[in-house]
Design an enzyme around this catalytic site. Structure first.
Site, mmCIF file in Angstrom:
data_model
loop_
_atom_site.group_PDB
_atom_site.id
_atom_site.type_symbol
_atom_site.label_atom_id
_atom_site.label_comp_id
_atom_site.label_asym_id
_atom_site.label_seq_id
_atom_site.Cartn_x
_atom_site.Cartn_y
_atom_site.Cartn_z
ATOM 1 N N ASP B 139 -16.105 2.479 4.444
ATOM 2 C CA ASP B 139 -15.645 1.227 3.998
ATOM 3 C C ASP B 139 -14.875 1.210 2.573
ATOM 4 O OD1 ASP B 139 -16.904 -0.192 6.076
ATOM 5 O OD2 ASP B 139 -18.841 -0.620 4.790
ATOM 6 N N MET B 183 -14.119 -2.828 11.070
ATOM 7 C CA MET B 183 -15.268 -2.851 10.375
ATOM 8 C C MET B 183 -14.873 -3.401 8.914
ATOM 9 S SD MET B 183 -17.942 0.275 11.519
ATOM 10 C CE MET B 183 -18.968 0.052 12.988
#
Lengths: 402, 402
Positions: B139, B183
Site C-alpha cells: 500500500d 487495492m
C-alpha cells in the site's frame, strides 16, 4: 499476375493471436507471388466496410509477436446462412477492389464458421480467393487439432498464478476457502492448467471442477468439510461454465435472484455464487477470485512454445493458400512428447466449424496418478519457455498499436 | 556471550516480504555475535505459542527472495494496551527460552504497533532484546519512509497488467467501459501505479479515482459520457477505498441492499458497484475487474529494485539491532532520482506506528503535465529490473516452503 492478401482477426483475445498475424505477414512479405499485404480492421467487418490497412512494409514483427489481444481489432460477427444477403456482395466488392487472392482468418469456433460460409459462398467461382482459417482460442476447444494456439500462454498464466495464489492463501493459521474462477464455458482445459500444481504431485488446488463433469453443490460442501479436517486453507479451481446434473449452469438461479439498490440483477459469476454458498453452509473465511481478462491477455507470461507455434501456423496458412488450398483450417499434429514435436496440416473447415473438443472422460478422475501423468504430458510441453520482453525507455511492456 | 535472533512476518502478503526475511537471515548467519537464527511461525503468534523453526543453516536465500507471501506465515494479531496481560509473559518466556537478543518484525502499520508495544513493554528491562521493525506493505502508506518495500513489485504488476488490459479492451468497435479495481483502502499509491500508462503520456486509463479525492457518482457518469464522445473503450482505474464527500465508502449502501437467493447480502466491491451504476445510467457494455490477490503476490513480475531494497533493509535491520538500536523502524531515504539512489536509516517506531502516508494533494490533478512528471519520477525507479526466475523441472515457478 500477383494477387494480394488480406488477413483478419476475430473472436476473443489471446496472448498469441498477434504472433499468428506476424507469421502471416512474414510469410506473405517474402513470397513473390503475393503483392500487397492488407490487414482487415475488426475481423470480417473490415472487409465488409472496406477498412483495411497496408502491412506490406510493416517491420516490427518481433514486437507484434508479444503484443496481447488483436492488433487489428476484433469482431463478433456471424455471417448469415443466406448467400444472397447483401453482406456477401460487400465482401466480394472489397476482395475485387483489392485484387485479393488469399484471405486468412485467425480465430476460434465462430471465426471458423465465417471461413466455412465464405468458402461455400465462393465454391463455384473461378475467381475465388483461397480462404484459410487459422485456429486461435485460449479455450483449447477447437476440434481437429491437438491443441490451439493461445492455449499454452493462457495455461502458463493459470499455472504460475495458481502457484502464487496458493502461497498467498497459506499464510494464516485459520480455516479459509479460496475459490478461483477460470474461463471455460464448455471445456475445462484452462481449469486443468490451473490445476497443474496439484497434477504435478502437490496437494493444491484441493478441489477442481470442470464443465464436463456434473457439479453438485452438496457434494462440493461435503468435500470442503472433509478436506478441512486435514488442511486449513482450501483452494478451489472452478470453470465458469460448470453445470448441475440437469445441465443448468451453477449459480444461474442466483443471477436472477440477486438484486441491487436499483432492483437490477447482479451478474456475478459462479465463483461469487460458490463464495456465498460456502459462507452460508460452512461460515468460514471465504473469498472468490475471478481471473477475468488477465488470463487471456497476460502476454508478459506468454509461453515461448505457444508464441512460436502461433507464428509458424500463420506462415503455414499462407503456404497452404499459395498451394491452392481453400476452405481449410490449419491444424497442429503432435508427433511426440519426449521430445515434444509437432507438424502442421489442414482439415476441411466444414468438419471442424461449430464443433467443440472437450476434456475426455478418461481424464475426469484427477486423483488418479495415471491421469495426472497423462494430463501433465499433454499440457507441460505447451507452457515451456519465456518470450523476449520488449520494453520502452521506462521499463514498461511495449506493444504494437496499429 | 552470543545471543540468538528471532524474525517474524505479519500483515498482508507482498512479493517482497520474503526478500526482507532473506536479508535478515543472511546478515544474521554471517555475524559472529549472533548464535541461532530462528523464524517465528505466523508472526508474533509463533513467539506467543512457541512455534519457531531453526534457520541457521538455511541456504536457499536466492529462491526465498522471489517467493511470494510469507514463507513463515502471517497473523493479524494486535497486542493489548495492558502490559500486564498474560500474552506479554508468554512472549517473554519464549524470548528467554531461546536466549533472544534480537527480534526483527517485518510488516505494515499493524505490525509496527506490535513493535511499538513490545518495545515499551521491555523499556525498563536490562535483559531486553533489541526490537526492530522492518517496513513492508504494497500500500506504500507507511509514514517516515520514502516508500515501502513491496510497493515497487505491486506497482510493476499494476502498470504491466493495466497496459495489457488496455490492449484487451480496445479490440471491439463498440462503446464499452472497463472498471479496474485496485487495492488501497485509504491511500491511492497503487492506483497511481495502475495509471502509469496514462501518466507516461498515454490516454488510458481514461479515469483514475483514489481515496484521497472525494468521489462523486454523478460526476463520474458525466466524465464517461464526455469521454465517450471521442473514444469507444473507456478504462477506469479505481481504488477500492474511494469515498464520497461525506466520507462514506462508495458502494457501501449497495452492499447492504443487494441480496442473494438466501437473503444474504452480496459483499461486492466498488468495481462491481460502479459496473451496475454505469450499466444503469449509460447502458453500454460494462465490465469490472478486481485485481484481487494477484496484485500483491505476483512475484513473477517482481521489481528487481524492490526485491534488492527489501533484502538490504533486512540486512540493515540486523545491523541496527547489533548496534544496540531498539524500538525503531528501518526506513528508506531517497537521495536522488537521476541516478536513483537511496540510503537507509531508522526512526522511532512510536513516531510512525498507526500513522498513514497518503498521496499528497499537490498530486491530485493527474491531467497536469508537471504532476504526471513528478509521479513518474517517484514511481518509475521503483519498478525497474526483473528478478531471476527459479523454475523446477517442469518449467513452473518454484518457491521456498518451510
Amino acid at each position: 499476375m500477383k494477387k494480394n492478401l488480406i488477413v483478419g482477426q476475430s473472436g476473443g483475445p489471446s496472448a498469441a493471436i498477434n504472433a499468428t498475424l506476424a507469421g502471416v505477414i512474414a510469410a506473405a512479405q517474402r513470397d513473390e507471388r503475393i503483392g500487397t499485404v492488407y490487414g482487415s480492421r475488426h475481423g470480417i467487418e473490415g472487409v465488409i466496410h472496406d477498412m483495411v490497412i497496408d502491412l506490406t512494409d510493416f517491420r516490427e514483427l518481433e514486437k507484434l509477436k508479444s503484443t496481447p489481444a488483436m492488433a487489428l481489432g476484433s469482431c463478433r460477427c456471424k455471417l448469415p446462412q443466406d448467400f444472397d444477403a447483401p453482406v456477401y456482395q460487400f465482401i466480394d466488392t472489397t476482395f475485387q477492389k483489392y485484387n485479393v487472392g488469399y484471405f486468412l482468418y485467425i480465430g476460434g469456433n465462430d471465426s471458423m464458421d465465417t471461413v466455412d460460409k465464405l468458402s461455400r459462398f465462393y465454391a463455384d467461382r473461378m475467381d475465388a480467393p483461397m480462404i484459410i482459417g487459422l485456429p486461435k482460442t485460449i479455450d483449447n476447444d477447437l476440434a481437429g487439432t491437438d491443441h490451439t494456439p493461445g492455449y499454452g500462454s493462457a495455461a502458463k498464466y493459470l499455472a504460475v498464478t495458481m502457484n502464487e495464489l496458493i502461497r498467498d492463501t497459506a499464510i494464516y493459521a485459520i480455516k479459509s476457502v479460496t475459490i478461483v474462477e477460470v474461463m471455460g464455458r464448455h471445456a475445462g482445459w484452462l481449469t486443468l492448467a490451473a490445476a497443474l500444481p496439484k497434477l504435478l504431485g502437490g496437494q493444491k488446488p484441493d478441489i477442481v471442477a470442470i464443465p464436463e463433469v456434473p457439479f453438485s453443490e452438496s457434494f462440493f460442501i461435503d468435500q470442503i468439510r472433509e478436506k478441512m479436517k486435514t488442511t486449513d486453507n482450501i483452494v478451489v479451481a472452478v470453470s465458469e461454465g460448470i453445470r448441475d446434473e440437469r445441465g443448468e449452469y451453477i449459480g444461474s438461479s442466483a443471477k436472477s435472484g440477486a438484486v441491487d439498490n436499483f432492483g437490477h440483477v447482479y451478474l456475478s459469476g459462479v465463483g461469487k455464487h460458490l463464495e456465498v454458498l460456502v459462507k452460508n453452509k460452512i461460515g468460514c473465511k471465504v473469498r472468490s477470485i475471478e481471473l477475468n481478462l488477465m488470463q487471456r491477455c497476460s502476454s508478459h507470461l506468454g509461453s515461448l512454445v505457444d508464441i512460436e507455434e502461433s507464428f509458424s501456423i500463420g506462415e503455414f496458412g499462407v503456404q497452404a493458400a499459395l498451394a491452392g488450398e481453400s476452405g481449410k483450417m490449419a491444424t497442429i499434429k503432435r508427433n511426440g512428447d519426449q521430445p515434444y514435436s509437432i507438424s502442421m496440416d489442414t482439415v476441411k473447415v466444414t468438419d471442424v466449424a461449430n464443433r467443440e473438443q472437450l476434456v475426455p472422460s478418461k481424464w475426469f478422475n484427477l486423483e488418479d496418478k495415471k491421469v495426472q501423468g497423462e494430463i501433465c504430458r499433454y499440457i507441460l510441453p505447451l507452457i515451456q519457455g519465456d518470450i523476449p520482453k520488449f520494453q520502452n525507455a521506462y521499463g514498461l511492456n511495449d506493444y504494437v498499436i496499429f
